[in-house]
Design an enzyme around this catalytic site. Sequence first.
Site, PDB file in Angstrom:
ATOM      1  N   SER A 163       0.770  -1.317  -0.097  1.00 59.07           N
ATOM      2  CA  SER A 163       0.034  -0.115   0.190  1.00 59.07           C
ATOM      3  C   SER A 163       0.730   1.293   0.209  1.00 59.07           C
ATOM      4  O   SER A 163       0.355   2.205  -0.356  1.00 59.07           O
ATOM      5  CB  SER A 163      -1.067  -0.045   1.195  1.00 59.07           C
ATOM      6  OG  SER A 163      -0.449   0.278   2.216  1.00 59.07           O
ATOM      7  N   LYS A 186       0.269   4.502   6.770  1.00 56.97           N
ATOM      8  CA  LYS A 186      -0.426   5.238   5.741  1.00 56.97           C
ATOM      9  C   LYS A 186       0.242   6.660   5.808  1.00 56.97           C
ATOM     10  O   LYS A 186       0.882   7.081   6.813  1.00 56.97           O
ATOM     11  CB  LYS A 186      -1.867   5.122   6.007  1.00 56.97           C
ATOM     12  CG  LYS A 186      -2.393   3.872   6.134  1.00 56.97           C
ATOM     13  CD  LYS A 186      -2.252   3.286   4.628  1.00 56.97           C
ATOM     14  CE  LYS A 186      -3.051   1.893   4.822  1.00 56.97           C
ATOM     15  NZ  LYS A 186      -2.743   1.097   3.651  1.00 56.97           N
TER      16      LYS A 186
END
Length: 166
Positions: free
Chosen positions: A40, A83
């Site tokens: 990700s 993230k």
Amino acid sequence: MLRDALGKTCRFLGYTVQYGCIAHCAFEYLGGIVVCSGPSMEPTIQNSDIVFSENLSRHFYCIRKGDIVIVKSPSDPKSNICKRVIGLEGDKVCTSNPSDFLKSHSYVPKGHVWLEGDNLRNSTDSRCYGPVPYGLIRGRICLKLWPLNDFGFLRASPNSHRFLDD
């Protein structure tokens, strides 16, 4: 002789508890080494990269847009996720996927952040589970340690166009 062995055992246990408390405080409040997994955050962070996460920023509310953070997963509290912070409380963020024709926007509620992976096509992030409470932030990644050819501070987001300044 038994008294001597018992004394040494108690001293050993005492030192173990002391150093365990010191180590816990260091990892909880100062930072630690994290092995990242998953696609990700590519290309910024690859699978199996080793990074240093400092924890002081979260305690002093110094998290900014563009920072990469380690967060308790909103969908699985036993795991952590990595993230990038796209929006802070009150910011207007794009909540749609990059491939969507019509773009939708929303505001980040008070006490929350909006998180997205750098690899937008292969990331489960705030676009799926919504804004994340600030209290779930564990630390801010400030340095890549491994692989050695990438050692240093992390580069800017390849998706900086998603940072809205309204």
